[in-house]
Motif scaffolding. Structure first.
Motif, PDB file in Angstrom:
ATOM      1  N   ASN A 140     -14.400  12.202   8.212  1.00 26.95           N
ATOM      2  CA  ASN A 140     -14.254  10.951   9.333  1.00 26.95           C
ATOM      3  C   ASN A 140     -14.954   9.508   8.644  1.00 26.95           C
ATOM      4  O   ASN A 140     -16.225   9.697   8.553  1.00 26.95           O
ATOM      5  CB  ASN A 140     -14.710  11.544  10.511  1.00 26.95           C
ATOM      6  CG  ASN A 140     -14.668  10.597  11.653  1.00 26.95           C
ATOM      7  OD1 ASN A 140     -15.145   9.696  11.726  1.00 26.95           O
ATOM      8  ND2 ASN A 140     -13.900  10.840  12.694  1.00 26.95           N
ATOM      9  N   GLU A 149     -18.645  11.976   8.496  1.00 31.99           N
ATOM     10  CA  GLU A 149     -18.951  13.491   8.895  1.00 31.99           C
ATOM     11  C   GLU A 149     -17.773  14.019   7.790  1.00 31.99           C
ATOM     12  O   GLU A 149     -16.686  13.521   7.514  1.00 31.99           O
ATOM     13  CB  GLU A 149     -18.457  13.754  10.293  1.00 31.99           C
ATOM     14  CG  GLU A 149     -19.401  13.513  11.346  1.00 31.99           C
ATOM     15  CD  GLU A 149     -19.107  13.755  12.574  1.00 31.99           C
ATOM     16  OE1 GLU A 149     -19.924  13.871  13.660  1.00 31.99           O
ATOM     17  OE2 GLU A 149     -17.998  14.281  12.872  1.00 31.99           O
ATOM     18  N   LYS A 182     -16.103  17.923   6.965  1.00 32.90           N
ATOM     19  CA  LYS A 182     -15.981  19.168   7.631  1.00 32.90           C
ATOM     20  C   LYS A 182     -15.160  19.899   6.649  1.00 32.90           C
ATOM     21  O   LYS A 182     -14.023  19.186   6.222  1.00 32.90           O
ATOM     22  CB  LYS A 182     -15.657  18.988   9.127  1.00 32.90           C
ATOM     23  CG  LYS A 182     -15.443  20.425   9.790  1.00 32.90           C
ATOM     24  CD  LYS A 182     -15.339  20.274  11.291  1.00 32.90           C
ATOM     25  CE  LYS A 182     -14.099  19.615  11.518  1.00 32.90           C
ATOM     26  NZ  LYS A 182     -14.020  19.674  13.282  1.00 32.90           N
ATOM     27  N   ASN A 183     -15.114  21.512   6.622  1.00 32.38           N
ATOM     28  CA  ASN A 183     -14.288  22.200   5.750  1.00 32.38           C
ATOM     29  C   ASN A 183     -13.319  22.886   6.606  1.00 32.38           C
ATOM     30  O   ASN A 183     -13.864  23.770   7.549  1.00 32.38           O
ATOM     31  CB  ASN A 183     -15.235  22.996   4.618  1.00 32.38           C
ATOM     32  CG  ASN A 183     -16.156  22.247   4.015  1.00 32.38           C
ATOM     33  OD1 ASN A 183     -15.430  21.360   3.252  1.00 32.38           O
ATOM     34  ND2 ASN A 183     -17.413  22.514   3.996  1.00 32.38           N
ATOM     35  N   GLU A 184     -12.211  22.820   6.199  1.00 31.63           N
ATOM     36  CA  GLU A 184     -11.060  23.567   6.998  1.00 31.63           C
ATOM     37  C   GLU A 184     -10.223  24.271   6.203  1.00 31.63           C
ATOM     38  O   GLU A 184     -10.380  24.360   5.088  1.00 31.63           O
ATOM     39  CB  GLU A 184     -10.304  22.536   7.807  1.00 31.63           C
ATOM     40  CG  GLU A 184     -11.042  22.087   9.086  1.00 31.63           C
ATOM     41  CD  GLU A 184     -10.626  22.945  10.397  1.00 31.63           C
ATOM     42  OE1 GLU A 184     -10.313  24.101  10.315  1.00 31.63           O
ATOM     43  OE2 GLU A 184     -11.185  22.677  11.471  1.00 31.63           O
ATOM     44  N   GLU A 241     -19.674  17.460  -2.593  1.00 33.63           N
ATOM     45  CA  GLU A 241     -19.618  18.625  -1.572  1.00 33.63           C
ATOM     46  C   GLU A 241     -18.567  19.715  -2.208  1.00 33.63           C
ATOM     47  O   GLU A 241     -18.543  21.111  -2.095  1.00 33.63           O
ATOM     48  CB  GLU A 241     -19.376  18.242  -0.266  1.00 33.63           C
ATOM     49  CG  GLU A 241     -19.363  19.602   0.740  1.00 33.63           C
ATOM     50  CD  GLU A 241     -19.711  19.309   2.053  1.00 33.63           C
ATOM     51  OE1 GLU A 241     -19.022  20.125   3.069  1.00 33.63           O
ATOM     52  OE2 GLU A 241     -20.325  18.372   2.475  1.00 33.63           O
TER      53      GLU A 241
END
Length: 344
Positions: free
Chosen positions: A32, A37, A39-41, A326
């Motif tokens: 984002n 931000e 995020k792992n999906e 990351e």
């Protein structure tokens, strides 16, 4: 900006050597831009982020079996040839050859016991060759018979199923590398996007080997992109313009879709893109002001590559380098058969 700003350390074992059994089982990193931000999906969960009116813009180019192995007609010396694109002259192509020292102008090579012959006509400034092919019958059928899929140099073996290096919507033949962000999509996932009120529309950009050419200049602004053929149909342009007028998102699937859309931008009143076709050498790097693309689905790219520079321009170099760090820590799969990123 300097080239070293786009470098990162990647363990070799994270370079994906083959596709997953199910295309949409790959991982998805959500980035984002507004809130910085990460995020792992799972990629199949991209459907949870689809909003009504979203347009997913996909590149429907199809990869050619463009790698040929032949021999010098006079001496039998072996040669590898990769087709890049046809020239304006009938039967002529720009190609890359290895070893180049055997491919002097006037030399003739044969493939498949003479089914196909290629005469070297001239050299190109980038070190390639212009060749004239001689054959009987249909060239594309001969290519299907003799050619291999031109996988990237970091893929060490041919695929058991060459179709896994094609998107499920590939139809316009002409690429020598796949628009890999699209490899994660399945017919079922596309249908679910439409059920949620989104849509998937097509354009074409035939990916050339410039995708894999390293940037050799320290100052990236001095880099020159290789030209690639693109086509944005009238119907697609109209849907994009309607989406922008209605405040809906234009989501580019892959850097090739980004480059095509930004090539087709227009200042015409009430429009953001205009249908067109031709050759583009647009080079997008940090500082570029995007006119069309609102979100981006993309794979993880090579260090110091123009693709990484484009992604850094869309988000920010700082955020993307953080995301890549990351991804390495979380052992994401990298490059063509690797995992994906969705930048909002």
């Amino acid at each position: 900006m300097k080239l070293e700003e786009f470098d990162y350390n990647l363990p070799e074992e994270l370079i994906a050597q083959k596709p997953l059994f199910n295309r949409s089982d790959s991982r998805l990193m959500m980035v984002n831009r507004e809130f910085k931000e990460i995020k792992n999906e799972s990629f199949k969960n991209i459907i949870d982020y689809v909003q009504k009116g979203d347009l997913f813009i996909v590149n429907n180019s199809k990869v050619m079996p463009a790698r040929l192995f032949g021999k010098k007609k006079e001496t039998g010396g072996k040669l590898e040839m990769v087709l890049i694109h046809p020239t304006e002259n009938e039967g002529e192509w720009e190609v890359l050859v290895k070893p180049g020292k055997r491919a002097k102008p006037g030399t003739i090579f044969e493939f498949g016991d003479g089914i196909l012959e290629a005469e070297i006509k001239s050299t190109t400034p980038e070190g390639g060759r212009i060749v004239k092919f001689n054959y009987q019958g249909n060239f594309q059928q001969i290519l299907d018979q003799l050619g291999e899929m031109p996988l990237p140099p970091y893929i060490k073996r041919q695929l058991d199923d060459p179709d896994r290096y094609q998107t499920v919507y590939a139809k316009e033949r002409g690429s020598v590398a796949a628009p890999t962000a699209g490899l994660h999509f399945t017919p079922d996932l596309i249908e679910k996007i439409k059920e949620k009120g989104g849509d998937v529309i097509e354009l074409t950009l035939h990916v050339g080997l410039g995708t894999f050419r390293p940037v050799k200049v320290t100052d990236i602004e001095k880099h020159k992109m290789h030209s690639e053929y693109y086509y944005l149909p009238v119907e697609s342009a109209e849907k994009i313009n309607n989406a922008k007028r209605n405040g809906c998102r234009v989501i580019a699937v892959g850097t090739t879709a980004v480059r095509t859309l930004e090539t087709c931008k227009t200042e015409e009143k009430g429009k953001c893109v205009k249908s067109s076709k031709g050759w583009t050498d647009i080079f997008i790097y940090p500082g570029y002001e995007f006119k069309v693309v609102d979100s981006l689905v993309t794979n993880f790219h090579l260090p110091k590559s123009t693709l990484l520079m484009l992604v850094s321009a869309f988000a920010s170099n700082e955020l993307i380098m953080e995301a890549y760090q990351e991804a390495v820590q979380e052992k994401y799969r990298f490059f063509s058969f690797g995992d994906a990123m969705f930048i909002e």
